[in-house]
Enzyme design. Structure first.
Site, PDB file in Angstrom:
ATOM      1  N   ASP A 129       0.852  -1.183   0.000  1.00  0.00           N
ATOM      2  CA  ASP A 129       0.000   0.000   0.000  1.00  0.00           C
ATOM      3  C   ASP A 129       0.893   1.239   0.000  1.00  0.00           C
ATOM      4  O   ASP A 129       2.117   1.129   0.059  1.00  0.00           O
ATOM      5  CB  ASP A 129      -0.929   0.008   1.224  1.00  0.00           C
ATOM      6  CG  ASP A 129      -0.183  -0.363   2.488  1.00  0.00           C
ATOM      7  OD1 ASP A 129       1.007   0.007   2.603  1.00  0.00           O
ATOM      8  OD2 ASP A 129      -0.767  -1.015   3.352  1.00  0.00           O
ATOM      9  N   ASP A 140       1.593   4.892   1.766  1.00  0.00           N
ATOM     10  CA  ASP A 140       1.328   5.789   2.886  1.00  0.00           C
ATOM     11  C   ASP A 140       1.884   7.166   2.560  1.00  0.00           C
ATOM     12  O   ASP A 140       2.972   7.296   1.993  1.00  0.00           O
ATOM     13  CB  ASP A 140       2.001   5.264   4.157  1.00  0.00           C
ATOM     14  CG  ASP A 140       1.402   3.940   4.602  1.00  0.00           C
ATOM     15  OD1 ASP A 140       0.178   3.776   4.459  1.00  0.00           O
ATOM     16  OD2 ASP A 140       2.156   3.063   5.058  1.00  0.00           O
ATOM     17  N   ASP A 155      10.196   3.638  13.096  1.00  0.00           N
ATOM     18  CA  ASP A 155      10.921   2.541  13.738  1.00  0.00           C
ATOM     19  C   ASP A 155      12.314   2.312  13.150  1.00  0.00           C
ATOM     20  O   ASP A 155      13.317   2.513  13.810  1.00  0.00           O
ATOM     21  CB  ASP A 155      10.084   1.249  13.755  1.00  0.00           C
ATOM     22  CG  ASP A 155       9.414   0.906  12.442  1.00  0.00           C
ATOM     23  OD1 ASP A 155       9.695   1.581  11.426  1.00  0.00           O
ATOM     24  OD2 ASP A 155       8.612  -0.051  12.410  1.00  0.00           O
TER      25      ASP A 155
HETATM   26  P1  ATP Z   1       4.347  -3.126   5.086  1.00  0.00           P
HETATM   27  O1  ATP Z   1       5.025  -3.510   3.818  1.00  0.00           O
HETATM   28  O2  ATP Z   1       4.153  -4.265   5.995  1.00  0.00           O
HETATM   29  O3  ATP Z   1       3.132  -2.275   4.923  1.00  0.00           O
HETATM   30  P2  ATP Z   1       5.391  -0.737   6.303  1.00  0.00           P
HETATM   31  O4  ATP Z   1       6.798  -0.332   6.630  1.00  0.00           O
HETATM   32  O5  ATP Z   1       4.624   0.109   5.349  1.00  0.00           O
HETATM   33  O6  ATP Z   1       5.451  -2.242   5.831  1.00  0.00           O
HETATM   34  P3  ATP Z   1       3.285  -0.206   8.144  1.00  0.00           P
HETATM   35  O7  ATP Z   1       2.869  -1.008   9.334  1.00  0.00           O
HETATM   36  O8  ATP Z   1       2.360  -0.044   7.003  1.00  0.00           O
HETATM   37  O9  ATP Z   1       4.648  -0.850   7.665  1.00  0.00           O
HETATM   38  O10 ATP Z   1       3.716   1.206   8.691  1.00  0.00           O
HETATM   39  C1  ATP Z   1       4.000   2.315   7.846  1.00  0.00           C
HETATM   40  C2  ATP Z   1       5.170   3.097   8.407  1.00  0.00           C
HETATM   41  O11 ATP Z   1       4.821   3.626   9.706  1.00  0.00           O
HETATM   42  C3  ATP Z   1       6.435   2.290   8.646  1.00  0.00           C
HETATM   43  O12 ATP Z   1       7.215   2.193   7.491  1.00  0.00           O
HETATM   44  C4  ATP Z   1       7.109   3.076   9.748  1.00  0.00           C
HETATM   45  O13 ATP Z   1       7.765   4.199   9.224  1.00  0.00           O
HETATM   46  C5  ATP Z   1       5.954   3.573  10.576  1.00  0.00           C
HETATM   47  N1  ATP Z   1       5.624   2.653  11.685  1.00  0.00           N
HETATM   48  C6  ATP Z   1       4.721   1.639  11.666  1.00  0.00           C
HETATM   49  N2  ATP Z   1       4.660   1.009  12.831  1.00  0.00           N
HETATM   50  C7  ATP Z   1       5.540   1.629  13.655  1.00  0.00           C
HETATM   51  C8  ATP Z   1       5.951   1.447  15.012  1.00  0.00           C
HETATM   52  N3  ATP Z   1       5.413   0.480  15.761  1.00  0.00           N
HETATM   53  N4  ATP Z   1       6.867   2.287  15.513  1.00  0.00           N
HETATM   54  C9  ATP Z   1       7.397   3.282  14.749  1.00  0.00           C
HETATM   55  N5  ATP Z   1       7.068   3.493  13.477  1.00  0.00           N
HETATM   56  C10 ATP Z   1       6.150   2.684  12.916  1.00  0.00           C
HETATM   57 MG    MG Z   2       2.584  -0.100   4.763  1.00  0.00          MG
END
Ligand code: ATP
Ligand code: MG
Length: 456
Positions: free
Chosen positions: A74, A76, A155
């Site tokens: 997705d 963001d 993170d």
């Molecule tokens: P995915 O491919 O699983 O979607 P993602 O990195 O996009 O991976 P998400 O859970 O969608 O993960 O979160 C989007 C963003 O928000 C992350 O890339 C990170 O920057 C931030 N984020 C998400 N969860 C946390 C957390 N628990 N602590 C700090 N930052 C977070």
């Molecule tokens: Mg994501």
């Protein structure tokens, strides 16, 4: 490959432990990310926010994945606009938010998630806005911040990359591009503190390591084993969601091995962890085979269900509970039922399994002893059962882990492909086999399920 994708990126001067306020700005000519690779709607959202005078970037997983040539799940967006300002900019948007407020912009079936820049809890002063539990966990974290602060509260360095679709520049506050190039999962800031704020970050470290095949950088890895028990404080519903992302995203087997290595499996599945201690070969074989099958199905675009996976993950933990209940004088069949019920209830305290998965999961379990009783019309009735296919696959899984079933899986494989005449013959041939005789089934049923759960 990755080196080729990321051309001539300037090298960092040290670990990103030190706080930095100015990002490295990587021009479009020095990286491989092109705006055409983003969802058209994500580009529209960024451009409209910028036209309205706000800062806006694609951020997080989508930038990371595109730099690695992986299709993002997705897109963001991070912005300086407040959720209300985003809402006012897009008629097709809604405000949502449990842990923090976000805007969702809807384009048909695609949703673009837009988050306002937020501050890292250390940097703000108001105890009202960000509360911490005694262990340091952030309970609420709804504090808006600057672009820089938003990067610091993320993170991992590889998740703190911001892509400006207009200029093509990537803003990199924490040497994330360097870590992508070197395949490192590295927390931003002080690892122990970042895990204490949100223990789920330990699971995320392992998830990204598994998904991307990266290494968890030593400082980021070091505190995990010690802090793994902090996961007990996390709401079970959130952990269920995380388990699905960990084990049902296509790299489940590799991710399980990492969870186990870092002592993160026990807080998620304590009963299964006990079973691994009791019978390591059998239990690990069953769990890993279930995950390998899941990974293969995902790779082939076939559907996968948490019901089957949870049935497999918890199955090795059943016999011990059955034995405990039988030792209290409870007969075998009710002992099995009660053991299944109690195990599931206990598991839900750790990962809240919704009913739509736990009900079919119990059906898969309950069908296991029934698959042995095939005489008369039973086999054909079982074949008609909506859960037959899952139950049969589950039987094969048990056999692949070394459970002795007297060739039951093979029998069912043949039976499904057999002609009506052949089927009748197969059932007749069972006649002499006491275990499948209808006349004997009642007297034997007391003993039967023992054969269907793995032996102690
Ligand atoms: P995915 O491919 O699983 O979607 P993602 O990195 O996009 O991976 P998400 O859970 O969608 O993960 O979160 C989007 C963003 O928000 C992350 O890339 C990170 O920057 C931030 N984020 C998400 N969860 C946390 C957390 N628990 N602590 C700090 N930052 C977070
Ligand atoms: Mg994501």
């Amino acid at each position: 490959m990755i080196r080729k994708l990321l051309q001539k990126i300037p090298s960092p001067f040290g670990l990103p432990q030190r706080k930095r306020t100015t990002p490295t700005v990587i021009p479009a000519s020095q990286h491989s990310l092109r705006r055409e690779r983003l969802s058209r709607h994500a580009v529209t959202v960024v451009e409209r926010l910028q036209q309205a005078g706000y800062q806006a970037f694609a951020v997080g997983g989508c930038v990371r994945d595109l730099l690695l040539n992986i299709e993002p799940k997705d897109f963001d967006i991070a912005t300086s606009a407040t959720p209300e300002q985003v809402r006012a900019t897009f008629r097709n948007s809604r405000l949502i938010g449990r842990r923090f407020k976000l805007a969702h912009v809807h384009f048909g079936r695609e949703i673009i998630e837009v988050a306002t820049f937020r501050a890292n809890h250390e940097e703000e002063t108001s105890a009202e806005q960000s509360r911490q539990s005694e262990s340091g966990r952030l309970l609420r974290d709804n504090v808006y911040g600057t672009f820089e602060q938003d990067a610091q509260r993320r993170d991992f360095t590889i998740n703190a990359l911001y892509y400006d679709v207009s200029s093509g520049q990537i803003h990199d506050f924490a040497h994330g591009v360097h870590d992508i190039r070197n395949q490192q999962i590295r927390l931003i800031g002080q690892p122990e503190q970042r895990y204490q704020e949100d223990p789920v970050r330990m699971l995320r470290a392992v998830r990204f390591a598994g998904k991307l095949g990266f290494e968890i950088e030593p400082h980021t890895a070091a505190p995990i084993e010690k802090l793994a028990p902090l996961l007990h404080d996390i709401p079970a519903a959130r952990l269920f969601d995380e388990v699905l992302k960990l084990l049902m995203s296509g790299q489940g087997q590799r991710t399980f091995d990492l969870l186990y290595e870092y002592d993160l499996f026990a807080p998620l599945f304590p009963d299964t962890d006990e079973a691994i201690i009791d019978r390591p070969d059998y239990t690990l074989q069953l769990v890993r085979q279930a995950l390998t099958n899941t990974d293969e199905r995902i790779a082939q675009g076939k559907p996968v269900t948490p019901a089957f996976l949870f049935a497999a993950l918890l199955w090795p933990a059943l016999p011990q509970r059955v034995r405990d209940l039988e030792a209290q004088g409870i007969p075998s069949i009710p002992a099995h039922q009660q053991a299944a019920h109690e195990l599931l209830a206990e598991q839900c305290r750790h990962t809240a399994i919704p009913k739509r998965f736990s009900i079919p999961m119990r059906e898969i379990w309950d069908m296991q002893p029934r698959l042995a009783r095939r005489s008369g019309r039973r086999a054909d009735q079982l074949l008609e059962h909506p859960r037959f296919r899952a139950a049969y696959d589950f039987l094969l899984l048990r056999e692949s882990a070394g459970e002795q079933t007297d060739g039951l899986g093979h029998w069912w494989t043949l039976y499904q492909d057999a002609s009506p005449d052949e089927r009748r013959r197969m059932i007749r041939e069972l006649g002499s086999d006491k275990s499948s005789s209808p006349k004997r089934s009642r007297s034997r049923s007391r003993r039967k399920p023992r054969n269907n759960a793995p032996d102690a």
